[in-house]
Structures are given as C-alpha cells and as structure tokens.
Design a protein around this motif. Structure first.
Motif, PDB file in Angstrom:
ATOM      1  N   GLY A 229       0.786  -1.220   0.000  1.00 25.86           N
ATOM      2  CA  GLY A 229       0.000   0.000   0.000  1.00 25.86           C
ATOM      3  C   GLY A 229       0.821   1.275   0.000  1.00 25.86           C
ATOM      4  O   GLY A 229       0.266   2.358   0.207  1.00 25.86           O
ATOM      5  N   GLN A 230       2.111   1.198  -0.271  1.00 28.36           N
ATOM      6  CA  GLN A 230       2.969   2.371  -0.226  1.00 28.36           C
ATOM      7  C   GLN A 230       3.136   2.984  -1.620  1.00 28.36           C
ATOM      8  O   GLN A 230       3.069   2.286  -2.634  1.00 28.36           O
ATOM      9  N   TYR A 231       3.383   4.289  -1.643  1.00 29.05           N
ATOM     10  CA  TYR A 231       3.610   5.004  -2.898  1.00 29.05           C
ATOM     11  C   TYR A 231       4.626   6.118  -2.637  1.00 29.05           C
ATOM     12  O   TYR A 231       4.849   6.530  -1.484  1.00 29.05           O
ATOM     13  N   ALA A 232       5.229   6.608  -3.704  1.00 28.70           N
ATOM     14  CA  ALA A 232       6.150   7.751  -3.609  1.00 28.70           C
ATOM     15  C   ALA A 232       6.128   8.505  -4.927  1.00 28.70           C
ATOM     16  O   ALA A 232       6.298   7.909  -5.994  1.00 28.70           O
TER      17      ALA A 232
ATOM     18  N   SER B 267       6.348   4.640 -13.806  1.00 29.94           N
ATOM     19  CA  SER B 267       5.657   5.256 -12.681  1.00 29.94           C
ATOM     20  C   SER B 267       6.528   5.279 -11.436  1.00 29.94           C
ATOM     21  O   SER B 267       6.332   6.109 -10.547  1.00 29.94           O
ATOM     22  N   ASN B 268       7.524   4.376 -11.364  1.00 24.95           N
ATOM     23  CA  ASN B 268       8.392   4.331 -10.192  1.00 24.95           C
ATOM     24  C   ASN B 268       9.851   4.655 -10.516  1.00 24.95           C
ATOM     25  O   ASN B 268      10.732   4.471  -9.684  1.00 24.95           O
TER      26      ASN B 268
ATOM     27  N   SER C  19      15.942   8.211  -9.652  1.00 27.80           N
ATOM     28  CA  SER C  19      15.194   7.778  -8.472  1.00 27.80           C
ATOM     29  C   SER C  19      14.339   6.573  -8.840  1.00 27.80           C
ATOM     30  O   SER C  19      13.612   6.591  -9.845  1.00 27.80           O
ATOM     31  N   VAL C  20      14.419   5.535  -8.015  1.00 28.71           N
ATOM     32  CA  VAL C  20      13.673   4.301  -8.254  1.00 28.71           C
ATOM     33  C   VAL C  20      12.981   3.904  -6.957  1.00 28.71           C
ATOM     34  O   VAL C  20      13.631   3.791  -5.904  1.00 28.71           O
TER      35      VAL C  20
ATOM     36  N   SER D 187      13.462   3.115  -1.493  1.00 30.83           N
ATOM     37  CA  SER D 187      13.494   4.266  -2.387  1.00 30.83           C
ATOM     38  C   SER D 187      14.956   4.546  -2.697  1.00 30.83           C
ATOM     39  O   SER D 187      15.694   5.081  -1.858  1.00 30.83           O
ATOM     40  N   PHE D 188      15.371   4.146  -3.898  1.00 30.55           N
ATOM     41  CA  PHE D 188      16.764   4.270  -4.287  1.00 30.55           C
ATOM     42  C   PHE D 188      16.989   5.592  -5.034  1.00 30.55           C
ATOM     43  O   PHE D 188      16.102   6.095  -5.721  1.00 30.55           O
TER      44      PHE D 188
END
Length: 812
Positions: free
Chosen positions: A113-116, A498-499, A570-571, A577-578
């Motif tokens: 359920g996580q997003y960034a 998207s990521n 950014s990935v 979160s790299f």
C-alpha cells in the motif's frame, strides 16, 4: 539609526520614508467562488513503456554525472494507502496535481500500500487516491517545499468511485523518513520579515545552528560568509550555496555568491546536519534557494523601499563645530511578473530589482601642516626638526629650501589640503555611492505528463565605491568594486516509469569582480624616480600625527567560470526508495591582484624628530612595494552516490548511503606552481635555489599534490516515531564527508628599502609545499606560484628562506 528597518513600519510617522509594495493578482472564477485556491481534479495520463535499453542508458548517465546536489528545486509526496480496517491497499492510483500549473504525476501503490511521487516541482498540491470499489480520497492544502518529504497517509472506504472523501490539510511538519536537520523559510517569511537592506541571506540568522552570518566584499564582488555549527570560515568555505538546483558558491574562496531579491524567491532551505549521500564536498551545511515559477494565473508585484537620513544619529564632530546628520538616500525598487505562455504547458516568471544608494563619507581626524610648516619653517612648531646629516637642529627650525624633496612638494601642493577646522584639523567629505541591477527569468515547459523542462537565469551587476579606501582622512584614492554575475540552470525531468524518474541538470556560473583605484596617477608621475608594475595609482602615505593618504590593493580580475553536468535517477521498489547519481564539474579560477604595487611609505619622525619634516625631506622610516601577479587555477571535481531510504516499519526508516568524491589538484595553464622540498635540486630549473622544484621534476606533478582517491563517505540514519503517530521524532544518524578546498589566492613579491638584495630572513613553515614566487632570472618559471592543498600530507616540518625580493607572504 543606521540599521535599515523594514520601511513599511515607519510610514505612519515619517513622511519622508515611503514604501510601496503592491501585489497585482487576478484570481480565477473558481477561486472567487470558493474564496481559496482553485480546486482541480487531476487526471493521470497514460505512461509510455520504456525499454530496458533506455533504462540502462539512464543508469550509465547517472554515473557520469560532483558537488553532488540534491534535486533542490523539488520535493516528494509519499505515504501509504489503507482501508478502514487498517489493511494495506495495493493497486490504488495516487495522483498529485500542482494547483498552480496543473502539472500532475501518478503512481500505483505496491503490495504493502505504499507510494512515492518524487522530484515534484515545489508548490501547492492536491492528492487524489482512487480504486474501483472504494470511495475516492482527495486532500488539498499540501504545501510542497524545497527538499520536503511530505507524508500523506490516505484511508479509503468501500463505496462508489463517484463518492469522494475530501480533506483540507497540510502534511505533518515533522518528517519521519529523513534524518537530516533542516529548516525551510517560506514565501511568507521571505516577504514579510524585516530584512536589513532586503538581503535574503540575513534570514539565515534565524536558523538554529547558524553561528555567524556576514556579508563581505574583499575581491570586488559580494561574498556571503556563513558558518554552521562552528565550522571554519576564513578563506575556506564550508557551506554549500545553491540556486535553483545549481551551484552558487564561489570557487576562489568558497563563499556564497549573491542571491536574487526577495520578490523573486519562492523559498529556501537550510540543512545543518545529517544530510544524505547526495550532498557532499561542503561539510558544514547546505543553503538551497528556489526562485518563483509562473502558474496558470498571472501574478505581479511592484515595489520601492526608500530610506533617508531623517532617523539617523548625528555624527561626531570636534568641540565647537555644529553637528549634522550624514546625507543618505537609498532607493530599492523593482517589479516581478509571471504567468502562463500556454496554459497547462508553458509558464514564465521574470523580475527586476535596482538599487541606488547615495551616502557621504566623512573623516575629520586629519591634522594638516600650518602655512609655515608647508614652507619648511618649523620655528613655531612644538617639535623642532634636526638635520639627519649632522644630527643637529636646523638653524632657527627652518629647513633650507634646497633640501626639500621635489616629489614631496608636488604631493603637498596637489593633495595635502589646508585646515578647515579649528586647531589645524581637516574634514574631508566624499560621495559614497552604491548601484546594483539584477534580473531573473524562469521558464517551465511540460512536454507531457512524463517529461518537463525548466530553465532559470539570474543576472546581477553592481558598483560599490569605497571613498578614500574607507580609512583615509585627506583627499587621496577612491576604490571602485565592480562585479558581474550570471547563473544558468537547465533541468530536464523524465518519468521513465511510474516508479522510475530521471533528472538531468546543466549549470553554468560566471562571477567576476574587479577592484579599481582612482586616480591613475603614480608617484613616478609626481616627479619621483619611483617605478611600479601594473596599473598606476597614488602610494599609501602615512605621516604620523598628521594624516593618512590611504590606498588599498586593487585588481582587475577575480572570479571564476564554472560548468557542471549532473544526473540523478530515483527508483521506488517496495520498501526501498533508491537514488543513484553523480556530477562532473570544471572550474577556471582567476585572481589578478596588483597587491601593494603602488608603494607603502611611512614617515614617523625617526629621521628628524618631526614626522612632517621627514616627509618634506623625502625620508620615510619604512618603505615596501609589491609586484602584481595573475594567478590562474583550473580544477575538475567529480562524485557519485548511491542512496536507499529503506522503510523497515511504518514508524522506522533506514537512510543508507555511500558517496565517493574526487577533487583533482588545481593546475596552472602556464605551469607556474612550485614546491619546496629541503635538499632537493631542480632538474627543470637548475639555477633555482636548492629545495625549489617545478612541474616536471621527479615526483612533482602539474598540480603539485597528488590526487586523493580515497574519499569514500558512508551515511547512516534511522529516523522514526517510536511512540507512534504524534510522538516526538527520533533521528539518530552517523555520516562521514570529505571537503575540497577552494583555490587559494595569489602570492606576492616584496622589496624592502634600502636595498633589494637584503639578506634573507627565515620563517618556520609546517609543510614543504608552500606559497611563493620565483625570481625573474630563473628560466623555467619566471613567476611561479604554488599552494598547499588542504588535507595533503607533509613528511616533516621544515624552515624555508624568505627572500626580500621575491619571498612569499600572507595572501591578499
């Protein structure tokens, strides 16, 4: 009252002090109806599929991208999505929309359920969450500031997608996923807090950890000297100044370059400790400044700040003389305007600010000779001169006219005034003007929902006159400080998936200052046989007990050209979160200084018992002179970093990172650097004194010192809220960083009266690599210079000779 207070507070009781600060704003119809920010329903646009080849190419570019800066003109919105029972909701679409430009970016929540949503332009945002079978979720009022990680955790309830749960609130101010200590100064503070002389940098003083914060101008252009947590300051530079994501730090001395006027500033952030691996080179802290961008609505401002002497104190004058206020007129004016070029696509923002300040410089401490003394008649003087040849008093206290120095008489006639105050005092007044002009321009263009381009430009020029070099007390030499600055930043942000987001940034900075002395008359033009190298001007002349004709060091050039290419990828993947990135920069630094080429003369009465009689006879007690030098340094810097923000638990995040920096030694295009190694003999210049070596000698490279390849800096932080939501934040961290030195300034050559071949003195030096210049007789390097790099290892202490004709002395 000499300190500038925001003039709007004086309007009501001082008619001569006026301030105009008018905002021009055209709200949209939606804003008029709601009384607040325009509400827009964002819609994610389809994402293009990107092949692995392009991703691999982007990864390669990120490695080839030094002073590795964060994407400072952006921020991040992140969080998780849960249902009403507290279970994670995977597959929900999360869209963030900038309310000013309608720029939007979307992401899909992962299995937990996580997003960034990373690298979002700063501004006001609306966040929307949607998933089939659940009510929609909308939150407005999210203020995304520079470098901020705004955490928005959404709770969605079962229901129809047409039903929407709306929340109006900002993200929590406490960031629980970063261990950095920072403070963001927003637009309201920038515009409404009293700023001394409208200097944005003065707001740094309200940030915890900033231990000193001063403005200076020593090389012809403004310098910001800031220390954080007790960091070094003098000619070192440990604070990283940035403007719109690019460098704004002077390479010559590591000081901050000027920043735009407050009307052009969106916000700035100060990081004082525990910063991530993407930051480096400067160990004390980072100052990120972001200029305003245009939006879909037109906004404008016009302003003027006026100040005069009405509130100032009267200056000191000798007893019996009427006191008066020093004249002052200061006008700071300008305008700013921004809006859309093409709605939802292309935006602009431009500003201009000018400053015109007129002050008057006064000094009334000079004592000038009486009319009799000007003729060599000291019969009525308290100190009767003696003949330096016979050591007997001059007959009647009168120096024979034939003994008076012709150059001294010319100086007396042209530059030594008659008294205009009681007791033979003289008051001098000179205009003290300051003039600056600056402009900013920012263009933003959205090619698509996945691709945007931003270009920003800042220009400033100015002239600051130092009348009588600020310490003289008779009409003598004025020194003009003139500078020009250009900052160009181009940022390309591309959403690969998207990521996966990549940002490429190009930076160019040119900042040069000059110090120019007027008049351009040397002692040789006044009847003396005295010769100088470089631009002519009057000598520095001190007659003890009488007056000072002050002359300060000048130089036609001091500054640098700076180029940089930086890339960051950014990935986001699961709990990780790299960020991968790096930068390559190259700087060409010039320091052209005349030093004391004009000659420094002191008359103290040691020859005759009367200082003015010494002057009339042309017999100084001391005399020194420098030769000018133009120092050039070219240097490259590169770095790379890897960073991972690993969310172990909803209340605990690990900030992991490692950074690698390489500062290549600065080199002189003419190979004029030198090293001193006791007992060594140069093969390049065999006639050089023992111990002095040059590039090309065994073990001596063009940069003198060896490149340090061992600058690996790990970072570790574990921020969290052990007590759960609302509990105090805990952010322990451990970090290692390296610091690269700014280029040092030029060396000097000195001759000392009476003989240029005076025997050498000795001075202890802690390192065999030292600053110095070579005598012209050496065939290889006629004006060699060298410097010791900070952090270089020295085999043992040593003593090195200092020749009176060419020896190194402290830099100016």
């Amino acid at each position: 009252m000499s300190t500038f207070l925001c003039t709007k507070y004086h309007e009501n009781f001082q008619t001569s002090l006026t301030t105009v600060n008018t905002w021009l704003y055209w709200p949209s119809s939606e804003q008029k109806a709601s009384g607040g920010p325009m509400s827009v329903t964002g819609q994610a646009k389809p994402q293009r599929r990107v092949g692995m080849g392009r991703i691999a190419a982007a990864l390669v570019a990120s490695v080839l991208a030094s002073r590795a800066y964060a994407q400072v003109a952006t921020g991040t919105i992140l969080g998780n999505v849960k249902d009403s029972s507290g279970a994670a909701v995977p597959g929900a679409q999360v869209t963030a929309t900038n309310l000013g430009t309608q720029f939007s970016r979307s992401a899909t929540t992962d299995g937990e359920g996580q997003y960034a949503l990373r690298l979002l332009p700063v501004g006001q945002y609306k966040l929307e969450v949607s998933l089939t079978g659940f009510k929609g979720f909308t939150q407005t009022g999210i203020a995304l500031e520079v470098g901020r990680n705004a955490r928005i955790d959404a709770v969605i309830e079962p229901g129809g997608v047409s039903e929407v749960v709306s929340v109006v609130a900002d993200a929590p101010l406490v960031e629980t996923n970063s261990s950095s200590l920072s403070r963001t100064v927003g637009q309201n503070e920038v515009l409404n807090l009293p700023l001394v002389n409208r200097d944005l940098y003065s707001l740094l003083s309200i940030t915890g950890g900033v231990t000193s914060n001063d403005a200076s101008n020593s090389l012809g252009g403004p310098e910001q000297l800031t220390t954080i947590n007790g960091s070094q300051r003098a000619q070192v530079g440990t604070v990283n100044f940035q403007l719109d994501g690019g460098n704004n730090t002077a390479g010559l001395r590591g000081t901050g370059n000027p920043a735009p006027n407050p009307e052009a500033i969106q916000e700035f952030r100060v990081i004082t400790n525990n910063y991530a691996a993407e930051y480096g080179r400067y160990p004390a802290g980072i100052v990120d400044i972001v200029t305003k961008s245009g939006t879909n609505e037109f906004h404008g401002a016009a302003f003027e700040f006026f100040r005069n002497e009405k509130l100032n104190a009267k200056r000191w004058v000798p007893p019996g003389t009427p006191a008066a206020r020093d004249p002052l007129d200061r006008n700071q004016y300008g305008a700013a305007f921004g809006g859309p070029i093409r709605k939802d696509k292309t935006f602009f923002f431009a500003s201009f600010s000018g400053l015109r300040q007129e002050e008057t410089y006064y000094r009334n401490s000079a004592v000038v000779p009486t009319p009799r003394e000007r003729l060599g008649d000291f019969s009525e003087s308290a100190s009767k001169p003696r003949d330096p040849v016979t050591n007997q008093p001059f007959a009647g206290g009168i120096i024979p006219t034939s003994r008076l120095d012709p150059a001294a008489l010319v100086i007396q006639e042209k530059y030594v005034p008659q008294a205009n105050l009681p007791k033979n005092f003289y008051e001098v007044s000179r205009p003290d003007p300051l003039s600056t002009d600056e402009a900013t321009l920012k263009l933003d263009h959205n090619f698509a929902a996945t691709h945007s381009l931003a270009l920003s430009y800042f220009y400033q020029k100015g002239t600051d006159t130092q009348p009588l070099s600020l310490t003289g007390n008779i009409p003598w030499v004025d020194r003009d400080f003139k500078w020009t600055q250009h900052n160009v930043n181009l940022a390309d942000t591309w959403t690969l998936r998207s990521n996966v987001i990549n940002q490429l940034r190009l930076t160019y900075v040119r900042q040069f200052g000059a110090r120019v002395n007027n008049p351009t008359t040397s002692l040789g033009d006044l009847g003396s046989k005295f010769k100088i190298q470089g631009d002519p001007t009057l000598p520095r002349l001190t007659v003890s007990g009488f007056f000072t004709g002050q002359t300060s060091i000048a130089g036609p050039d001091a500054g640098s050209d700076y180029w940089a290419v930086r890339d960051a990828l950014s990935v986001s993947r699961g709990k990780h979160s790299f960020k991968f990135g790096g930068e390559v920069s190259y700087e060409k630094i010039v320091h052209d200084t005349l030093l004391d080429n004009y000659g420094v003369f002191a008359f103290n009465g040691s020859k005759t018992g009367n200082a003015y009689a010494d002057f009339l006879l042309g017999l100084p007690s001391t005399f020194t002179q420098d030769a000018p030098i133009r120092k050039t340094d070219n240097g490259a810097y590169l770095s790379a970093f890897v960073q991972d923000d690993f969310r172990l638990h909803p209340r605990l995040t690990l900030n992991l990172g490692i950074r690698y920096d390489v500062q290549f030694p600065f080199t002189d295009p003419q190979d004029r650097k030198l090293a001193y190694v006791p007992g060594a003999k140069s093969r390049v210049s065999p006639s050089a004194p023992e111990g002095l070596l040059f590039p090309g000698d065994p073990g001596i490279s063009r940069g003198i010192v060896h490149t340090d390849w061992n600058n690996v800096a790990p970072r570790l932080g574990w921020p969290g809220t052990p007590g759960g939501t609302g509990a105090p934040r805990s952010a322990p961290a451990s970090a290692s960083s390296t610091a690269a030195p700014p280029a040092t300034s030029g060396t000097r050559r000195r001759t000392t009266s009476p003989s240029p071949s005076a025997s050498p003195s000795r001075r202890s030096r802690p390192c065999p690599i030292r600053m110095g210049t070579c005598p012209a007789a050496w065939p290889r390097s006629p004006s060699s210079t060298t410097r010791r790099a900070r952090g270089s290892r020295c085999p043992r202490p040593c003593s090195a000779p200092r020749w009176s004709s060419c020896g190194p002395t402290p830099t100016r």
